[in-house]
Design a protein around this motif. Structure first.
Motif, PDB file in Angstrom:
ATOM      1  N   GLN A   1      -7.275   9.424  -5.046  1.00 35.63           N
ATOM      2  CA  GLN A   1      -6.275   8.560  -4.418  1.00 35.63           C
ATOM      3  C   GLN A   1      -5.407   9.344  -3.436  1.00 35.63           C
ATOM      4  O   GLN A   1      -5.049   8.830  -2.371  1.00 35.63           O
ATOM      5  CB  GLN A   1      -5.402   7.907  -5.492  1.00 35.63           C
ATOM      6  CG  GLN A   1      -6.154   6.919  -6.366  1.00 35.63           C
ATOM      7  CD  GLN A   1      -5.263   6.283  -7.406  1.00 35.63           C
ATOM      8  OE1 GLN A   1      -4.236   5.668  -7.092  1.00 35.63           O
ATOM      9  NE2 GLN A   1      -5.626   6.447  -8.673  1.00 35.63           N
TER      10      GLN A   1
ATOM     11  N   LYS B   1      -2.751   8.007  -0.435  1.00 36.72           N
ATOM     12  CA  LYS B   1      -1.715   7.368  -1.234  1.00 36.72           C
ATOM     13  C   LYS B   1      -0.640   8.376  -1.626  1.00 36.72           C
ATOM     14  O   LYS B   1      -0.923   9.555  -1.837  1.00 36.72           O
ATOM     15  CB  LYS B   1      -2.321   6.726  -2.483  1.00 36.72           C
ATOM     16  CG  LYS B   1      -3.264   5.579  -2.159  1.00 36.72           C
ATOM     17  CD  LYS B   1      -3.857   4.960  -3.414  1.00 36.72           C
ATOM     18  CE  LYS B   1      -4.821   3.830  -3.046  1.00 36.72           C
ATOM     19  NZ  LYS B   1      -5.455   3.236  -4.239  1.00 36.72           N
TER      20      LYS B   1
ATOM     21  N   THR C   1       2.871   6.679  -6.080  1.00 33.60           N
ATOM     22  CA  THR C   1       1.958   5.538  -6.220  1.00 33.60           C
ATOM     23  C   THR C   1       0.779   5.893  -7.110  1.00 33.60           C
ATOM     24  O   THR C   1       0.358   5.105  -7.963  1.00 33.60           O
ATOM     25  CB  THR C   1       1.448   5.096  -4.841  1.00 33.60           C
ATOM     26  OG1 THR C   1       2.545   4.731  -4.027  1.00 33.60           O
ATOM     27  CG2 THR C   1       0.494   3.910  -4.964  1.00 33.60           C
TER      28      THR C   1
ATOM     29  N   ASN D   1      -0.260   4.145 -10.573  1.00 32.58           N
ATOM     30  CA  ASN D   1      -1.572   3.516 -10.684  1.00 32.58           C
ATOM     31  C   ASN D   1      -2.340   3.991 -11.908  1.00 32.58           C
ATOM     32  O   ASN D   1      -3.081   3.217 -12.530  1.00 32.58           O
ATOM     33  CB  ASN D   1      -2.418   3.803  -9.438  1.00 32.58           C
ATOM     34  CG  ASN D   1      -1.952   3.032  -8.219  1.00 32.58           C
ATOM     35  OD1 ASN D   1      -1.171   2.103  -8.320  1.00 32.58           O
ATOM     36  ND2 ASN D   1      -2.439   3.427  -7.054  1.00 32.58           N
TER      37      ASN D   1
END
Length: 338
Positions: free
Chosen positions: A267, A272, A276, A280
Motif C-alpha cells: 500500500q 497511500k 491510511t 486499513n
C-alpha cells in the motif's frame, strides 16, 4: 503425555498455535481481552477477524480471565504484539505469584521493544520473577498462520538457552504438517524474526511500485545481509541466518501476500499515506516499530544498514519511496563480501 497449556493472545498466530496444540491432544485454554472474540471462539469456533473461514477445534476453550486460563498450566505461550508484551507479562507475573506456579514459558512475538531495543525473552526475563518461570523459549520461523490453517508443510525453530526446554516444546508442537527444530541461539532467532519484517515492508513497497523479480531478489539478499550484520553485533550466531529464522523467514514474509508487513508495504508503494495503511490493516504491523528500533540500534553500533535507513526515512516522511530507491541504487560501489 497430555499437558495443560495456556495461550495468551488470540490473534492469527496465537489462535493457530493454540489449535495445533489442541489437535496434538493437549488441554489448551486461550486468553483474550476481547469478550466478543472469546464468545466467538467458544460458540462458533471461529476467529473471523484474524483467520477468515477457519474452524477451530471445539476442544479449544477461550476466556477473558487470565488467572482462569493460566491456573494449572504446565506451559504458557505468550503471543501478543511486542509493544504490549511487557504489560501482558506483568499481568502474568501477578497471576503466577497468586497461583504460586512455575510453568515453562515460550513466546512467539516477532518484534523488539521500542526505545530499549530488548528482545521479547529479555522483556519476559525482566518482568516475570525467576521463581515463577521454569524456562524461557521462543518459537519462530517461516510460518504464516493462513498456510498452517491449510495444513501446508511448515517448519519452525524453538530456541532457548535451555536446550531441554527447547526439546520439550519441540515435542509439544510437532505433528505431520508442523515440524519443529531446536536452536540454542535465542539471540539470533529472536532478532531474525523481528528484523525480517523490515525487509517484508520493503518487498511489499517494491511490489506496489510494480517492480519485478530482479528487484525482489536483490532486496531479499542484501536485506538478509544487513539484518544478519546487526544481529551478529549483538551476539547472534551468523549461521542462524542461513536457517529457518533467517533466510526462511525472509522468504515467506517478503513474498507472501498473507504477510501483513508485505501488504502494508504494498500500500505504501501504491502511494497511500502511512496513517491510511495502518488504519486499513486493522492489525499490528510489527515492521513499522521494528524499523525505528533497528535504525537506532544501527546508529549506536555503527552497523551499516542502508535498506533499513531507507525504510526509516520513508516511514518518517523524510523521503519519497522513489528517492529512497534511487539513493540505494547510486551508492558507491563496493565488494559484496569482505
Amino acid at each position: 503425555m497430555t499437558e495443560k497449556i495456556a495461550v495468551l493472545g488470540a490473534g492469527s498466530w496465537g489462535s493457530m498455535l493454540a489449535n495445533i496444540l489442541t489437535e496434538n491432544g493437549h488441554e489448551v485454554r486461550i486468553w483474550s481481552y476481547n469478550p466478543d472474540q472469546v464468545q466467538e471462539l467458544n460458540e462458533q469456533h471461529t476467529n473471523e477477524k484474524y483467520l477468515k473461514g477457519f474452524r477451530f477445534s471445539e476442544r479449544l476453550r477461550a476466556d477473558t480471565d487470565m488467572k482462569a486460563v493460566v491456573q494449572g498450566a504446565d506451559d504458557v505461550l505468550l503471543i501478543v504484539p511486542s509493544q504490549v508484551t511487557r504489560a501482558v507479562a506483568t499481568d502474568l507475573n501477578q497471576v503466577l505469584t497468586e497461583l504460586n506456579s512455575k510453568p515453562a514459558l515460550i513466546h512467539g512475538s516477532k518484534g523488539l521493544e521500542q526505545h530499549t531495543f530488548k528482545r521479547m525473552s529479555e522483556v519476559i526475563e525482566e518482568t516475570i520473577a525467576s521463581q515463577y518461570r521454569a524456562s524461557i523459549s521462543v518459537i519462530s520461523g517461516p510460518s504464516q498462520a493462513e498456510g498452517v490453517a491449510r495444513k501446508d508443510p511448515t517448519l519452525v525453530t524453538v530456541a532457548s538457552e535451555d536446550l531441554q526446554a527447547a526439546r520439550h516444546f519441540q515435542q509439544l508442537f510437532m505433528n505431520n504438517y508442523f515440524r519443529v527444530y531446536t536452536n540454542h541461539d535465542i539471540i539470533g532467532v529472536e532478532l531474525g524474526g523481528a528484523l525480517k519484517n523490515i525487509i517484508a515492508l520493503a518487498a511489499g513497497t517494491l511490489a506496489g511500485l510494480g517492480y519485478g523479480d530482479n528487484a525482489k531478489a536483490a532486496l531479499m539478499t542484501r536485506g538478509l545481509a544487513e539484518i544478519s550484520r546487526l544481529a551478529v553485533s549483538y551476539g547472534a550466531n551468523p549461521l542462524t541466518f542461513l536457517g529457518l529464522s533467517g533466510v526462511g523467514d525472509v522468504i515467506v514474509t517478503a513474498t507472501s501476500q498473507d504477510s501483513r508487513n508485505w501488504r502494508a508495504g504494498y500500500q505504501l508503494g501504491q502511494g497511500k499515506a502511512l496513517e491510511t495503511v495502518i488504519n486499513n490493516m486493522g492489525m499490528v504491523i510489527e515492521g513499522i516499530a521494528t524499523s525505528q528500533a533497528a535504525y537506532e540500534m544501527a546508529q549506536l553500533t555503527g552497523v551499516e544498514m542502508p535498506i533499513t535507513e531507507a525504510i526509516h526515512a520513508v516511514l518518517n516522511g523524510e523521503e519519497t519511496v522513489a528517492v529512497a530507491i534511487q539513493k540505494l541504487m547510486t551508492r558507491e560501489g563496493r565488494a559484496e563480501i569482505g
